[in-house]
Design an enzyme around this catalytic site. Structure first.
Site, mmCIF file in Angstrom:
data_model
loop_
_atom_site.group_PDB
_atom_site.id
_atom_site.type_symbol
_atom_site.label_atom_id
_atom_site.label_comp_id
_atom_site.label_asym_id
_atom_site.label_seq_id
_atom_site.Cartn_x
_atom_site.Cartn_y
_atom_site.Cartn_z
ATOM 1 N N TYR A 157 0.866 -1.180 0.000
ATOM 2 C CA TYR A 157 0.000 0.000 0.000
ATOM 3 C C TYR A 157 0.902 1.229 0.000
ATOM 4 O O TYR A 157 1.687 1.439 0.932
ATOM 5 C CB TYR A 157 -0.906 0.027 1.228
ATOM 6 C CG TYR A 157 -1.732 1.287 1.327
ATOM 7 C CD1 TYR A 157 -2.972 1.378 0.689
ATOM 8 C CD2 TYR A 157 -1.279 2.403 2.038
ATOM 9 C CE1 TYR A 157 -3.717 2.540 0.763
ATOM 10 C CE2 TYR A 157 -2.019 3.559 2.111
ATOM 11 C CZ TYR A 157 -3.239 3.630 1.470
ATOM 12 O OH TYR A 157 -3.983 4.794 1.530
ATOM 13 N N ASP A 238 9.566 3.883 0.470
ATOM 14 C CA ASP A 238 8.373 4.493 1.053
ATOM 15 C C ASP A 238 8.523 4.383 2.572
ATOM 16 O O ASP A 238 8.244 3.353 3.167
ATOM 17 C CB ASP A 238 7.125 3.749 0.566
ATOM 18 C CG ASP A 238 5.842 4.243 1.222
ATOM 19 O OD1 ASP A 238 5.917 5.035 2.182
ATOM 20 O OD2 ASP A 238 4.755 3.807 0.789
ATOM 21 N N LYS A 265 2.893 11.377 7.371
ATOM 22 C CA LYS A 265 2.422 11.023 8.717
ATOM 23 C C LYS A 265 2.894 12.023 9.780
ATOM 24 O O LYS A 265 2.650 13.205 9.660
ATOM 25 C CB LYS A 265 2.851 9.602 9.056
ATOM 26 C CG LYS A 265 2.324 8.529 8.103
ATOM 27 C CD LYS A 265 0.828 8.354 8.199
ATOM 28 C CE LYS A 265 0.340 7.182 7.371
ATOM 29 N NZ LYS A 265 -1.124 7.056 7.365
#
Length: 376
Positions: A157, A238, A265
């Site tokens: 993801y 990532d 985040k």
């Protein structure tokens, strides 16, 4: 099985009875939001809780029930809901204007702090989310290499439009994607030997979160680094979620330096934030002073509130020392939780993995042979 099904029904009835306001608000929300929802991952049956407030590490729903916030907004909420340092930084920025429509004094400061933590980001650009960061990194790689294909790993993801679960995702952007199993050096080597010349980038999350928090082995990451170099592709880490694993994220713990890194985040201090960057050779293509500069727009790329919160977070709250301590505390908690689950006979396991001298967690719950019933 009937006994477990009956117990689940009882628990569902208790849940519904205890949260009438959440139920009513979700039904009302459905009039204008499909399913009463604007973020699919937050939905569950029979209806999700509607939260009213949060403070420190606590939450309160609209039915006045209080909870310990163990989710931490998938690490975006690393600082909790009311850290005084973060709040002060946001309030100070707020006093000086919301949307300045020009470069501001926060941008270079945050970029410097991020570069100190993640040396692979010699230069970077800011955006608004991890999804944006990954999209922009992938497009950058395609332009820089002159190739079209992106290699990803099954179950990965990388954002709402870069998601690769079993069965696919109809919402994905229509990239030319090559997919191979995670942590499988042999399969990756075979794919690169056959398709390497067309691969622009290999995009990998060093801990494959959506597929069960599987941690990449050192051997696997080293193979990615070597073969991308051999075939002229870019290696993109990532680290939107994994950057919190110690002071330098997974690249710091494994000593693997990618060509590009994506972040998001908690680095926005709890506000919307994303970043992508890499070597100067790659990122200088975004220098507006160059005649063929790549265009990268975004009204809120340099949002003063997110940048100010991010600076305070890295400089005063999640310092290098605190990042290492946080990882150590998390590991001790994992070990104690694993021991307690084993003692109680719960069918769940917590596995270790140690790159260099550090222990990173792999947390995977295998398919349970029966429904999970909480203790009385």
């Amino acid at each position: 099985m009937e006994r477990y099904d009956g117990r689940l029904g009882e628990l569902t009835e208790r849940y519904v009875a205890a949260h009438p306001r959440s139920r009513a608000l979700m039904e009302q929300a459905g009039q204008h939001l499909p399913g009463g929802n604007t973020r699919s991952v937050l939905h569950f049956e029979p209806f999700p809780l509607v939260m009213e407030s949060g403070w420190a590490d606590r939450l309160r729903d609209v039915d006045s029930s209080e909870y310990i916030d163990c989710a931490g907004e998938f690490s975006a909420g690393l600082y909790g809901h009311s850290d005084p340092t973060i709040r002060a930084a946001i309030e100070a920025a707020l006093d000086n204007g919301l949307v300045l429509g020009a470069p501001n004094r926060y941008e270079a400061r945050l970029a410097e702090l991020i570069a100190q933590r993640f040396p692979s980001l010699e230069q970077m650009r800011f955006c608004n989310s991890g999804t944006e960061a990954n999209l922009l990194a992938v497009m950058t790689a395609r332009i820089v290499t002159g190739r079209d294909s992106i290699l990803v790993f099954s179950g990965a993801y990388h954002g709402g439009v870069l998601s690769y679960p079993t069965g696919g995702n109809a919402m994905n952007v229509p990239l030319d994607v090559v997919m191979t199993p995670f942590n499988d050096v042999e399969s990756f080597t075979s794919v690169m030997s056959q398709q390497g010349p067309k691969i622009a980038a290999v995009l990998v999350e060093p801990v494959l979160g959506a597929a069960g928090n599987m941690v990449a082995s050192q051997e696997f990451l080293e193979a990615l680094r070597k073969l991308t170099r051999d075939h002229g592709a870019l290696l993109i880490f990532d680290e939107v979620k994994t950057s919190r694993l110690g002071e330098g994220g997974m690249q710091g713990r494994t000593a693997i330096t990618p060509d590009m890194t994506t972040l998001g985040k908690y680095l926005g201090g709890g506000l919307s934030f994303g970043a992508f960057g890499g070597t100067r050779h790659v990122m200088e293509r975004f220098d507006p002073g160059h005649p063929d500069a790549l265009k990268h727009a975004g009204t809120f790329n340099n949002n003063p509130l997110s940048l100010a919160a991010g600076i305070a977070g890295l400089r005063e709250v999640f310092t290098r020392e605190r990042a290492e301590e946080f990882l150590s505390i998390s590991e001790r908690f994992r070990e104690e939780l694993a021991s307690e689950l084993k003692r109680r006979g719960f069918p769940c396991r917590f596995l270790d993995w140690a790159p260099s001298s550090a222990c990173i967690t792999e947390r995977r719950c295998p398919a349970m042979p029966r429904p999970f019933i909480p203790p009385q």
